[in-house]
Design a protein around this motif. Structure first.
Motif, PDB file in Angstrom:
ATOM      1  N   LEU A 123      51.029 -13.163  10.711  1.00  0.00           N
ATOM      2  CA  LEU A 123      52.194 -12.760   9.939  1.00  0.00           C
ATOM      3  C   LEU A 123      52.407 -11.262  10.024  1.00  0.00           C
ATOM      4  O   LEU A 123      53.539 -10.788  10.171  1.00  0.00           O
ATOM      5  N   ALA A 124      51.303 -10.507   9.924  1.00  0.00           N
ATOM      6  CA  ALA A 124      51.423  -9.053   9.971  1.00  0.00           C
ATOM      7  C   ALA A 124      51.961  -8.601  11.324  1.00  0.00           C
ATOM      8  O   ALA A 124      52.892  -7.795  11.404  1.00  0.00           O
ATOM      9  N   VAL A 125      51.371  -9.129  12.398  1.00  0.00           N
ATOM     10  CA  VAL A 125      51.811  -8.740  13.741  1.00  0.00           C
ATOM     11  C   VAL A 125      53.279  -9.089  13.927  1.00  0.00           C
ATOM     12  O   VAL A 125      54.084  -8.293  14.403  1.00  0.00           O
ATOM     13  N   SER A 126      53.615 -10.316  13.505  1.00  0.00           N
ATOM     14  CA  SER A 126      54.979 -10.764  13.682  1.00  0.00           C
ATOM     15  C   SER A 126      55.952  -9.900  12.890  1.00  0.00           C
ATOM     16  O   SER A 126      57.031  -9.554  13.365  1.00  0.00           O
ATOM     17  N   LEU A 127      55.560  -9.536  11.672  1.00  0.00           N
ATOM     18  CA  LEU A 127      56.442  -8.695  10.857  1.00  0.00           C
ATOM     19  C   LEU A 127      56.632  -7.323  11.476  1.00  0.00           C
ATOM     20  O   LEU A 127      57.745  -6.812  11.557  1.00  0.00           O
ATOM     21  N   VAL A 128      55.524  -6.718  11.917  1.00  0.00           N
ATOM     22  CA  VAL A 128      55.630  -5.358  12.461  1.00  0.00           C
ATOM     23  C   VAL A 128      56.468  -5.363  13.733  1.00  0.00           C
ATOM     24  O   VAL A 128      57.280  -4.475  13.966  1.00  0.00           O
ATOM     25  N   LEU A 129      56.275  -6.391  14.578  1.00  0.00           N
ATOM     26  CA  LEU A 129      57.041  -6.435  15.817  1.00  0.00           C
ATOM     27  C   LEU A 129      58.515  -6.730  15.552  1.00  0.00           C
ATOM     28  O   LEU A 129      59.362  -6.443  16.387  1.00  0.00           O
ATOM     29  N   GLY A 130      58.804  -7.355  14.404  1.00  0.00           N
ATOM     30  CA  GLY A 130      60.195  -7.690  14.128  1.00  0.00           C
ATOM     31  C   GLY A 130      60.869  -6.732  13.171  1.00  0.00           C
ATOM     32  O   GLY A 130      62.026  -6.920  12.819  1.00  0.00           O
ATOM     33  N   GLU A 131      60.174  -5.711  12.727  1.00  0.00           N
ATOM     34  CA  GLU A 131      60.708  -4.827  11.694  1.00  0.00           C
ATOM     35  C   GLU A 131      61.678  -3.829  12.301  1.00  0.00           C
ATOM     36  O   GLU A 131      61.368  -3.155  13.280  1.00  0.00           O
ATOM     37  N   PHE A 132      62.839  -3.741  11.710  1.00  0.00           N
ATOM     38  CA  PHE A 132      63.865  -2.861  12.253  1.00  0.00           C
ATOM     39  C   PHE A 132      64.357  -1.844  11.230  1.00  0.00           C
ATOM     40  O   PHE A 132      64.447  -0.667  11.529  1.00  0.00           O
ATOM     41  N   THR A 133      64.671  -2.329  10.025  1.00  0.00           N
ATOM     42  CA  THR A 133      65.386  -1.491   9.072  1.00  0.00           C
ATOM     43  C   THR A 133      64.665  -0.201   8.735  1.00  0.00           C
ATOM     44  O   THR A 133      65.239   0.880   8.820  1.00  0.00           O
ATOM     45  N   VAL A 134      63.387  -0.293   8.346  1.00  0.00           N
ATOM     46  CA  VAL A 134      62.688   0.910   7.898  1.00  0.00           C
ATOM     47  C   VAL A 134      62.558   1.907   9.034  1.00  0.00           C
ATOM     48  O   VAL A 134      62.822   3.105   8.871  1.00  0.00           O
ATOM     49  N   ALA A 135      62.154   1.422  10.217  1.00  0.00           N
ATOM     50  CA  ALA A 135      62.011   2.325  11.359  1.00  0.00           C
ATOM     51  C   ALA A 135      63.333   2.994  11.678  1.00  0.00           C
ATOM     52  O   ALA A 135      63.410   4.197  11.919  1.00  0.00           O
ATOM     53  N   SER A 136      64.416   2.195  11.656  1.00  0.00           N
ATOM     54  CA  SER A 136      65.714   2.732  12.015  1.00  0.00           C
ATOM     55  C   SER A 136      66.187   3.775  11.015  1.00  0.00           C
ATOM     56  O   SER A 136      66.683   4.832  11.389  1.00  0.00           O
ATOM     57  N   LEU A 137      66.013   3.485   9.709  1.00  0.00           N
ATOM     58  CA  LEU A 137      66.529   4.416   8.709  1.00  0.00           C
ATOM     59  C   LEU A 137      65.708   5.694   8.635  1.00  0.00           C
ATOM     60  O   LEU A 137      66.206   6.735   8.227  1.00  0.00           O
ATOM     61  N   LEU A 138      64.417   5.619   9.014  1.00  0.00           N
ATOM     62  CA  LEU A 138      63.608   6.838   9.024  1.00  0.00           C
ATOM     63  C   LEU A 138      63.646   7.495  10.393  1.00  0.00           C
ATOM     64  O   LEU A 138      62.926   8.459  10.649  1.00  0.00           O
ATOM     65  N   ASN A 139      64.485   6.972  11.280  1.00  0.00           N
ATOM     66  CA  ASN A 139      64.683   7.540  12.620  1.00  0.00           C
ATOM     67  C   ASN A 139      63.437   7.568  13.480  1.00  0.00           C
ATOM     68  O   ASN A 139      63.197   8.529  14.206  1.00  0.00           O
ATOM     69  N   TYR A 140      62.619   6.523  13.385  1.00  0.00           N
ATOM     70  CA  TYR A 140      61.536   6.380  14.344  1.00  0.00           C
ATOM     71  C   TYR A 140      61.938   5.333  15.368  1.00  0.00           C
ATOM     72  O   TYR A 140      62.744   4.455  15.079  1.00  0.00           O
ATOM     73  N   VAL A 141      61.344   5.411  16.579  1.00  0.00           N
ATOM     74  CA  VAL A 141      61.712   4.451  17.614  1.00  0.00           C
ATOM     75  C   VAL A 141      60.590   3.448  17.779  1.00  0.00           C
ATOM     76  O   VAL A 141      59.562   3.751  18.376  1.00  0.00           O
ATOM     77  N   ASN A 142      60.771   2.235  17.228  1.00  0.00           N
ATOM     78  CA  ASN A 142      59.818   1.178  17.529  1.00  0.00           C
ATOM     79  C   ASN A 142      60.518   0.158  18.421  1.00  0.00           C
ATOM     80  O   ASN A 142      61.644   0.379  18.860  1.00  0.00           O
ATOM     81  N   VAL A 143      59.855  -0.952  18.683  1.00  0.00           N
ATOM     82  CA  VAL A 143      60.400  -1.852  19.699  1.00  0.00           C
ATOM     83  C   VAL A 143      61.756  -2.422  19.283  1.00  0.00           C
ATOM     84  O   VAL A 143      62.661  -2.553  20.113  1.00  0.00           O
ATOM     85  N   GLN A 144      61.933  -2.725  17.996  1.00  0.00           N
ATOM     86  CA  GLN A 144      63.211  -3.288  17.579  1.00  0.00           C
ATOM     87  C   GLN A 144      64.327  -2.256  17.656  1.00  0.00           C
ATOM     88  O   GLN A 144      65.460  -2.584  18.032  1.00  0.00           O
ATOM     89  N   VAL A 145      64.005  -1.009  17.325  1.00  0.00           N
ATOM     90  CA  VAL A 145      65.021   0.044  17.421  1.00  0.00           C
ATOM     91  C   VAL A 145      65.403   0.238  18.878  1.00  0.00           C
ATOM     92  O   VAL A 145      66.579   0.362  19.226  1.00  0.00           O
ATOM     93  N   ALA A 146      64.388   0.255  19.768  1.00  0.00           N
ATOM     94  CA  ALA A 146      64.675   0.419  21.193  1.00  0.00           C
ATOM     95  C   ALA A 146      65.518  -0.749  21.702  1.00  0.00           C
ATOM     96  O   ALA A 146      66.480  -0.559  22.461  1.00  0.00           O
ATOM     97  N   MET A 147      65.178  -1.963  21.254  1.00  0.00           N
ATOM     98  CA  MET A 147      65.946  -3.127  21.682  1.00  0.00           C
ATOM     99  C   MET A 147      67.372  -3.042  21.186  1.00  0.00           C
ATOM    100  O   MET A 147      68.310  -3.432  21.879  1.00  0.00           O
ATOM    101  N   ASN A 148      67.540  -2.530  19.969  1.00  0.00           N
ATOM    102  CA  ASN A 148      68.873  -2.409  19.422  1.00  0.00           C
ATOM    103  C   ASN A 148      69.709  -1.433  20.238  1.00  0.00           C
ATOM    104  O   ASN A 148      70.883  -1.673  20.519  1.00  0.00           O
TER     105      ASN A 148
END
Lengths: 379, 299, 290
Positions: free
Chosen positions: C221-246
């Protein structure tokens, strides 16, 4: 006794944490020493024009030293920003970090407020009218080299914000599968069942508010009266023609939302996916709107930010926007000087009547009406 | 850190000492958790709640809280609670069945691994992509809609854009979440207990009634509560499907926070968030009451 | 095993009849199981197939198919960097949250039962607040974190782990709670302590192997959540995989679905690989030591 001591202790700890959190951390000493400035001591963060900083070349050198530019809420297919970013990167070898492409103007302001002067904060913003005038304390005044070409009504006098490009509210639709549109009222036809979408909620999105206002103008309303537009959408919903699905490039391509109210320069992107996509601007309701540029006062890369503005308002930048179907703010001046991209200008959608623009007060009144009436109308 | 303090506590506890001496050291074991949660959860929550009582300009006010009493907001709360409760119950029931099917296979088998991975994948699948997947399946020009119209049944596919459609979409990720959270409870039921019940002459129904269900009720209720809270604050999927009108609270919050046309509403969003916390706190209280009562009933 | 039990009992008629009934029930359960699993499988896979179908569409449903959009995924060089960062984040978050939760939950069960409701509520709180609002509260905390971060790591998304651990708490708590309530924690710890085990040994080698399924599910669950998390990373302007995909998906509609389907496939394979971790019950080696 022990419990109350513990309670007081936790209370003090919590209070201390809240106060600490509310205060921002002190600015790093290191940041201050590496801040870009000229030999004359003029810092890039306070320069109000390129001359003040020592000329455009000095600005370019300082920007290259900074090496990065943070932009926000600039989708690549929005007024050709994709190409603009690439052109800027190629010309000055400065990396452009583009964040939150589908953010709203308010999201840009939120990012500026929340990220302070960290290296991830946005340097420049491109925002709609209402948000722009509400947050002028966050901007740094700057006058680009081509300042005089811009009409007075389209800029703030000290350069806090400046119109950059605009367009007219239009209805884009798949003409291969739907009948030709000659008036907004045509959308009530049964062929449009469950097909008409706005680009967002009018109480939230600038484009959607203008969509409703355009419908109002086309149905007997005025710039002061958006109620006719709300009524139009109400009857559209009753007829079953109004779809609540958020229009995106994917929903347009798949045919889920084959009719979209949006700015005419945003309809350009849909043409690539849907060959028969036509853009209709009603001749009796030519509602125009401009977006605005502003520089973040606490930008982490102030020289790059100012260089970006110079680039956008240069002939190259303005023509790139024109290529994306938007009307750049210096269009009249450039047409006279014959520096305009004539082919792109000719490719703009034909507009019948005289364009009208809402003032900030009219926008405020319209959004007030929408907040009170929109949700109930389209239920 | 926890271990060394704990050992000291054990020594203290084994000696005949007063209760006053044991208690403080026991509490120390929970300090790491509370410290972390304090800084990274309670503090941000506190900041948000604190700002709910101020206007955008910084003046203290109750106006944001008053917004919670307007009919639009009350209706949105009712919609959100209904949506979350229905999708939670559906997800819990169907998810429990699916979990039982998965658990009744070999523990190391391929089926179990596959399904656990699927559950992990889909439990966090949401947002615009999930909304589009459903639009592409059952939307106005979705695959199933087109197939049905070829067979003669015409639907507009508009059912996805109201609350009942949203329930179906939410259940899609609630079921896998239930599977992941409930499987450990099912694994705790040893097959020996079933055999013991049978060798004592019990029927299947008696086994369930007196052995399995009492053991599974607490985790089932807890998982349902989690599903409820999970659906309660979800908004990205709803925003893509029902972009108009703000019919659920998270959408209202989004409008208040990022509206381009109505300025100065950020603190209303925080007041709405405060309302959400209160609702979930109430849900937790109800859950605690239900747990206590069911424990008594099943005894 | 069934046969042995039966033989140990009286090998008379009633026992054989019971065996027959049990076999019948087992067979019926197997049929029901396969039918239900098939139906559920169908329900879950159809929307995913619709996504893949759209990503291979050139213009029309009936028109030619194309892999062009899948190819375009490779046009975004920062994607690999973002994927690696997100994988690291997932690992840090899962391990960090386990280290925080498992000892605390065991401790609460053993010594502080009155706190269990408080811990439960705290572990449900992150879910009640939409991420867009929580970010408003996290922004000042992250300003302080940035202050302490050396400048070359300023844009690294790994600091998101602090926030992600909090986001993961509700799911992990529920899973671990289900696992812990199935074993008798007080007895196990008493037995281990009476044999002279220290607390580290108890946590790592007594408790954790017994809740292996719960720990594994919680980690998934943790891995899946972190890999799918978009909102927090995006609003704090960090680039994680979901932001990059977006970012990537803004290019056009086909790419957005290709990248989403590709990500789902990638995470699926990753989770299956993860499920092979910690299945070694025989040696009793705990999950964390991998």
């Amino acid at each position: 006794m022990k419990k109350s001591i513990r309670g007081i202790g936790t209370g003090i700890a919590v209070g201390a944490m809240l106060v600490t959190a509310a205060c921002a951390p002190p600015e790093k000493e290191a940041d201050k020493s590496t801040a870009t400035s000229t030999d004359a001591g003029v810092s890039a963060a306070t320069a109000t024009s390129a001359e003040e900083f020592g000329g455009l070349d000095a600005l370019i050198a300082a920007a290259k030293k900074e090496g990065t530019l943070n932009v926000i809420a600039l989708p690549p297919d929005w007024a050709n920003y994709g190409e603009i970013i690439k052109a800027f990167e190629a010309k000055y070898s400065i990396k452009v970090a583009s964040a939150t492409p589908d953010g709203s103007s308010q999201d840009e302001i939120n990012a500026v407020k929340q990220l302070g002067s960290t290296t991830r904060a946005p340097d420049v913003m491109d925002m709609g009218g209402a948000v722009t005038v509400a947050n002028t304390t966050l901007y740094a005044p700057y006058k680009v080299s081509t300042w005089d070409d811009i009409p007075d009504a389209q800029k703030e006098s000290t350069g806090l914000w400046v119109n950059d490009y605009g367009g007219y509210m239009s209805i884009g639709y798949n003409s291969a599968k739907l009948p030709e549109l000659t008036a907004v009222a045509d959308l009530m036809k049964p062929e449009f069942k469950n097909k008409v979408a706005l680009n967002g909620d009018p109480t939230a999105a600038n484009a959607a508010l203008n969509g409703v206002e355009m419908a109002s103008l086309a149905n007997g309303g005025s710039l002061d009266d958006i109620s006719k537009g709300v009524e139009f959408f109400k009857s559209l919903k009753k007829a079953g023609n109004f779809s609540k699905i958020q229009a995106t490039s994917a929903t347009v391509k798949s045919g889920t939302t084959p009719v979209v109210f949006d700015w005419d320069y945003l309809q350009v992107g849909y043409k690539a996916d849907v060959p028969g996509w036509k853009v209709f601007v009603p001749p009796n309701a030519v509602l125009g709107g401009y977006y605005n540029q502003a520089i973040n006062k606490t930008a982490p890369h102030p020289a790059a930010a100012r260089l970006w503005e110079e680039f956008l308002y240069s002939d190259d930048g303005q023509n790139l926007w024109l290529k994306g179907g938007a009307r750049p703010v210096r269009m009249d001046a450039m047409t006279t000087a014959k520096t305009i991209d004539a082919a792109a200008a000719a490719a703009l959608p034909q507009v019948g009547g005289d364009p009208v623009f809402q003032t900030q007060d009219q926008v405020a009144a319209a959004s007030k009406y929408l907040v009170a009436n929109w949700a109930a109308a389209i239920k | 850190m926890t271990e060394s303090i704990a050992t000291a506590d054990d020594v203290a506890g084994d000696q005949p000492s007063g209760a006053g001496r044991r208690l403080p050291l026991s509490w120390l074991g929970a300090v790491p958790f509370f410290a972390y949660v304090g800084i990274f959860l309670l503090l941000p929550t506190g900041v948000v709640i604190f700002q709910a009582f101020f206007t955008a300009a910084g003046q203290p006010t109750l106006a944001n809280i008053k917004v919670l009493t307007t009919s639009v907001v009350v209706e949105a709360f009712i919609n959100t609670i209904t949506l979350s409760a229905v999708s939670a119950v559906l997800g819990a029931a169907l998810g429990a069945v699916l979990a039982y099917m998965i658990a009744s296979g070999p523990a190391d088998g391929l089926t179990r691994r596959l399904w656990t991975a699927v559950a992990g994948l889909l439990a966090q699948f949401g947002g615009v992509t999930l909304a589009f997947a459903f639009l592409a399946t059952a939307g106005p020009v979705g695959l199933i809609t087109l197939a049905l119209s070829n067979l003669g049944f015409t639907t507009t596919g508009a059912w996805l854009t109201n609350l009942s459609g949203l329930v179906v979409v939410y259940t899609y990720f609630q079921i896998p979440l239930m599977v992941l959270v409930f499987l450990p409870a099912l694994d705790g039921i040893r097959p020996q207990w079933r055999e013991a019940a049978e060798s004592l002459g019990g029927t299947s129904w008696q086994y369930w009634r007196h052995v399995a269900i009492p053991l599974l009720t607490a985790p089932f209720l807890g998982a349902t509560l989690l599903l409820f809270a999970n659906a309660f604050a979800a908004y990205a999927t709803a925003a893509a499907l029902i972009s108009q009108g703000g019919i659920i609270i998270p959408l209202q919050i989004r409008i208040a926070l990022s509206s381009e046309t109505v300025a100065g509403q950020e603190n209303v969003a925080k007041a709405l968030a405060l309302g959400m916390i209160i609702v979930v706190a109430v849900a937790m209280t109800l859950y605690a009451m239900m747990q206590r009562r069911s424990a008594r009933w099943l005894r | 095993m069934v046969a042995v039990t039966t033989e140990l009992a009286d090998q008379a008629g009633p026992a054989r009849r019971q065996l027959g009934l049990r076999a019948q029930r087992a067979r019926r359960l197997r049929v029901v199981r396969w039918v239900l699993l098939f139906i559920f499988g169908l329900i879950f896979i159809v929307p995913l197939l619709a996504m893949v179908e759209f990503s291979t569409r050139e213009l029309d449903l009936s028109g030619p198919r194309t892999l062009e959009y899948w190819r375009q995924i490779g046009d975004y060089p920062d994607l690999i960097q973002a994927i690696i960062a997100s994988l690291e984040l997932a690992a840090i978050t899962a391990i960090g949250a386990l280290l925080l939760l498992v000892p605390t939950m065991v401790w609460v069960r053993l010594r502080l039962p009155k706190l269990s409701r408080t811990v439960e509520f705290l572990c449900l709180l992150p879910l009640t607040i939409p991420a867009i609002v929580l970010v408003v509260g996290w922004a000042p905390v992250y300003l302080w974190i940035n202050y302490f971060t050396p400048s070359q790591y300023q844009t690294s998304p790994l600091v998101l782990a602090f926030a992600y651990v909090v986001l993961v708490l509700p799911y992990m708590y529920r899973s671990l709670d289900a696992g812990l309530q199935a074993i008798d924690v007080p007895t196990l710890t008493e037995a281990a302590r009476s044999l002279g085990a220290g607390w580290t040994t108890i946590m790592l080698r007594v408790i954790t192997p017994n809740i292996a399924s719960a720990v594994l599910n919680a980690s998934l669950l943790a891995v899946s959540l972190v890999l799918g998390e978009f909102t927090v990373a995006s609003l704090l302007n960090y680039v994680n995989v979901q932001v990059a995909m977006n970012q990537l998906s803004q290019a056009n509609a086909g790419v957005s679905m290709a990248v989403a389907s590709g990500a789902l496939l990638f995470v699926f394979i990753l989770l299956i690989a993860l499920s092979f971790v910690g299945r070694r019950r025989s040696g009793g080696r705990p999950v964390e030591e991998n």
